[in-house]
Motif scaffolding. Structure first.
Motif, PDB file in Angstrom:
ATOM      1  N   GLY A  92       0.406  -1.486  -0.200  1.00 39.65           N
ATOM      2  CA  GLY A  92       0.047   0.663  -0.037  1.00 39.65           C
ATOM      3  C   GLY A  92       0.792   1.012   0.123  1.00 39.65           C
ATOM      4  N   SER A  93       0.408   2.584  -1.147  1.00 43.38           N
ATOM      5  CA  SER A  93       1.036   3.055  -1.035  1.00 43.38           C
ATOM      6  C   SER A  93       0.370   4.317  -0.534  1.00 43.38           C
ATOM      7  CB  SER A  93       2.279   3.705  -2.621  1.00 43.38           C
ATOM      8  OG  SER A  93       0.852   3.613  -3.034  1.00 43.38           O
ATOM      9  N   SER A  94      -0.712   4.189  -0.005  1.00 42.71           N
ATOM     10  CA  SER A  94      -1.382   5.540   0.908  1.00 42.71           C
ATOM     11  C   SER A  94      -0.855   6.182   1.742  1.00 42.71           C
ATOM     12  CB  SER A  94      -2.884   5.583   0.843  1.00 42.71           C
ATOM     13  OG  SER A  94      -2.738   4.103   2.143  1.00 42.71           O
ATOM     14  N   GLU A 117      -0.542  10.612  -6.703  1.00 48.39           N
ATOM     15  CA  GLU A 117      -1.733  11.284  -8.212  1.00 48.39           C
ATOM     16  C   GLU A 117      -2.319   9.922  -9.459  1.00 48.39           C
ATOM     17  OE1 GLU A 117       2.762  11.982  -9.070  1.00 48.39           O
ATOM     18  OE2 GLU A 117       1.845  11.688  -7.045  1.00 48.39           O
ATOM     19  N   GLN A 118      -1.381   8.864  -9.315  1.00 54.10           N
ATOM     20  CA  GLN A 118      -2.246   7.953 -10.642  1.00 54.10           C
ATOM     21  C   GLN A 118      -2.906   7.069  -9.448  1.00 54.10           C
ATOM     22  OE1 GLN A 118       1.450   6.540 -11.487  1.00 54.10           O
ATOM     23  NE2 GLN A 118       2.718   7.960 -12.581  1.00 54.10           N
ATOM     24  N   LEU A 165       5.174  13.830   0.184  1.00 57.10           N
ATOM     25  CA  LEU A 165       4.958  12.442   1.250  1.00 57.10           C
ATOM     26  C   LEU A 165       6.077  11.518   0.222  1.00 57.10           C
ATOM     27  CD1 LEU A 165       5.751  11.573   3.499  1.00 57.10           C
ATOM     28  CD2 LEU A 165       2.845  10.673   3.847  1.00 57.10           C
ATOM     29  N   TYR A 166       5.063  11.134  -0.306  1.00 57.45           N
ATOM     30  CA  TYR A 166       5.741   9.430  -1.755  1.00 57.45           C
ATOM     31  C   TYR A 166       6.690  10.516  -2.029  1.00 57.45           C
ATOM     32  CZ  TYR A 166       6.434   6.761  -5.625  1.00 57.45           C
ATOM     33  OH  TYR A 166       6.735   6.085  -6.291  1.00 57.45           O
ATOM     34  N   LEU A 222       7.670  -0.401  -5.881  1.00 52.69           N
ATOM     35  CA  LEU A 222       7.331  -0.985  -6.661  1.00 52.69           C
ATOM     36  C   LEU A 222       5.575  -0.355  -7.196  1.00 52.69           C
ATOM     37  CD1 LEU A 222       8.385  -3.644  -9.112  1.00 52.69           C
ATOM     38  CD2 LEU A 222       6.854  -5.169  -7.920  1.00 52.69           C
ATOM     39  N   ASP A 223       5.871  -0.336  -8.698  1.00 49.17           N
ATOM     40  CA  ASP A 223       4.293  -0.046  -9.100  1.00 49.17           C
ATOM     41  C   ASP A 223       3.724  -0.601  -9.592  1.00 49.17           C
ATOM     42  OD1 ASP A 223       1.585   1.153  -9.776  1.00 49.17           O
ATOM     43  OD2 ASP A 223       2.922   2.711 -11.369  1.00 49.17           O
TER      44      ASP A 223
END
Length: 577
Positions: A30-32, A59-60, A138-139, A150-151
């Motif tokens: 998770g990248s939130s 943003e994606q 923050l990212y 890793l997307d």
């Protein structure tokens, strides 16, 4: 390019294509915001570990952003990971929580409110986060700290047993399948709970559920000039720069001013309610305006004057996991662990506390000093604190419209935050397994005492009848309850905790005296219990934690006092003509 060891498996008859393998120390799924917070903090505290976060750039991905009001724990957390100057430049200052209790909630033409907020400036000031901007930045901060990303989306997870590492299959944004392995794995996937659903049992309360509807509003006319406000003393700061709460029948409305990149007027507005008590429809802006105009027409007028940027809603969103950490190295953080009512803006604070606990668990695991009881103690304490808080808030909806009863509940709750939770956190008791285990005893058996206090507040309100401004000035001074300097050394903990119980005693005693002693027999036992606990923590707490007082490490390694002093100087300069 990822810096981890990458291998390619040889194709077998059952494989369609080669699968890359990535080995990391910690996988954060998770990248939130909770995933980014976890990644940054682990990298800060344990820089030699390889941290791999799975997910797209903020943003994606379409996300239900809400204005986020930080509190003392969360603002210190972000300061420590190096974001103080950034927050000061980019996000709106927060002077505290402000609660508006309408004197005649059923009269739309009555604009009189009793306002409850710190009159004096707080020592530590927080910020109001413009989440789309903050999550993006923050990212990038995490990347600069050395966190790898890793997307992709996790398609399969196999949880290890302590001897074998955790495994995950990820499909990347380019369509490649990647197999990951790590000693520790963190579920930061929010309500998706990709790992949580495999390892924990979730409770969804049948009664007392919560729903919410919210949006961001730009270019609006402010609501404050329309209100008739009464308060104990003039505020030392600009009241607009607060987190605003308007209390109503089984609902409350938040208004959180935000700072935008183009400096437009921007605010997050939303309503949280108990659907079992609040039967109005709440699916569209028209529903929101119809409901709010009947209780808080000034808020409705503000909304009508501005431009809606986006709208979101959750219905019956409360749930909680029965456990959030394991000695086998898996962890649930943020909304993967539980959802909360945002009444006191403690969502990110409790997430920050979790991350500090997780970091302590990983640190001990690396040093081979971790016991299974350590993990259980920290998990149980966090679950107990959050559960007790949510039970209390759930009950408040019954009397949320009652200005006198509701303001007493507010003081009762915030006494616990300022005089118990914050000092214990500051000195490291909430992030130390031995401290957590000892504190569980203080939390147990207090439910009846709490409910007796709630009954007392309702009785006091009934005696008063229709509340007027003068009635609030005859109760308690919120500025005296607030423990602004909770950042004292560990030897002051007994004194600070005894102050917490002393305020509980004062509130009970004064209201019992007001109502008449003969009618307050059910309050005698809780009163005596608070007295015993006050004396116990004052004189026995240090003995109980004697060894801990010598060895405990506070979770922060940041000069917060200097940071606060800078805030004070800037606030004084802002008030000068």
């Amino acid at each position: 390019m990822l810096k981890y060891e990458i291998e390619n498996e040889t194709e077998t008859s059952s494989q369609v294509s080669q699968i890359s393998q990535i080995k990391a120390d910690v996988i954060v799924v998770g990248s939130s915001i909770s995933g980014l917070m976890t990644s940054c903090y682990l990298k800060l505290k344990l820089p030699h570990l390889n941290i791999l976060a799975i997910g797209p750039r903020p943003e994606q991905e379409k996300r239900a952003y809400v204005g986020e009001s930080l509190t003392e724990i969360s603002i210190h957390f972000f300061w420590e990971i190096g974001l103080k100057d950034y927050l000061d430049r980019t996000h709106d200052r927060k002077n505290g929580l402000t609660f508006y209790h309408k004197l005649r909630i059923d009269d739309p033409n009555d604009y009189r409110y009793s306002v409850h907020a710190p009159g004096e400036s707080l020592y530590y000031h927080s910020r109001q986060l413009n989440r789309p901007i903050f999550d993006r930045d923050l990212y990038h901060h995490a990347v600069q700290m050395g966190v790898q990303f890793l997307d992709g989306k996790v398609k399969e997870v196999n949880i290890g047993d302590g001897k074998n590492h955790h495994q995950a299959i990820v499909k990347t944004a380019t369509g490649e399948c990647v197999q990951l392995s790590a000693r520790w794995i963190v579920d930061a996937t929010g309500h998706h709970r990709i790992i949580g659903k495999k390892v924990a049992t979730y409770n969804h309360p049948e009664t007392g559920q919560r729903s919410a509807f919210w949006f961001r509003l730009a270019d609006f006319n402010e609501f404050l000039p329309q209100l008739e406000l009464s308060m104990r003393r003039p505020h030392e700061y600009d009241l607009l720069h607060s987190t605003h709460h308007f209390m109503g029948h089984a609902n409350w409305i938040w208004c959180i001013p935000l700072q935008s990149s183009d400096r437009r007027n921007l605010i997050s507005v939303g309503i949280t309610y108990r659907p079992d008590l609040y039967d109005r429809p709440m699916q569209t802006l028209e529903h929101f305006l119809a409901a709010v105009e009947s209780e808080h027409p000034a808020v409705a007028a503000m909304v009508r004057s501005g431009q809606i940027l986006d709208m979101h809603s959750y219905r019956n969103y409360l749930y909680s996991a029965d456990r959030v950490y394991s000695a086998n190295g898996w962890f649930l953080v943020g909304n993967a662990a539980r959802t909360v009512d945002p009444l006191y803006s403690t969502g990110l604070a409790m997430t920050a506390l979790q991350i500090q606990q997780i970091t302590e668990i990983v640190r001990r695991d690396l040093a081979n000093t971790l016991a299974m009881d350590d993990v259980e103690a920290l998990s149980s304490l966090w679950c107990q604190i959050t559960a007790r808080r949510q039970v209390d808030i759930t009950d408040q909806y019954v009397t949320m419209h009652d200005p006198f009863s509701a303001h007493l509940r507010r003081y009762w709750n915030l006494n616990g935050w300022w005089n118990a939770i914050l000092p214990l956190w500051w000195c490291g008791f909430l992030t130390n397994p031995q401290g957590a285990d000892g504190l569980m005893g203080l939390l147990q058996g207090g439910e009846k005492s709490e409910r007796a206090a709630w009954d007392l507040f309702r009785d006091a309100s009934t005696q008063i009848g229709a509340a007027e401004s003068r009635h609030f000035e005859q109760t308690f001074d919120f500025d005296q309850i607030i423990n602004r300097r909770f950042d004292r050394p560990i030897h002051s903990i007994p004194q600070q905790l005894s102050r917490y119980f002393l305020w509980r005693l004062k509130m009970r005693f004064k209201l019992m005296k007001r109502l008449g002693w003969q009618q307050q027999v059910p309050q005698i036992r809780p009163l005596l219990l608070d007295l015993v606990r006050m004396l116990a923590v004052k004189y026995l707490f240090r003995l109980k934690f004697k060894s801990l007082f010598q060895t405990i490490d506070p979770p922060l390694c940041f000069d917060c006092a200097s940071a606060a002093k800078q805030d004070h100087l800037s606030s004084i300069q802002a008030l000068l003509p």
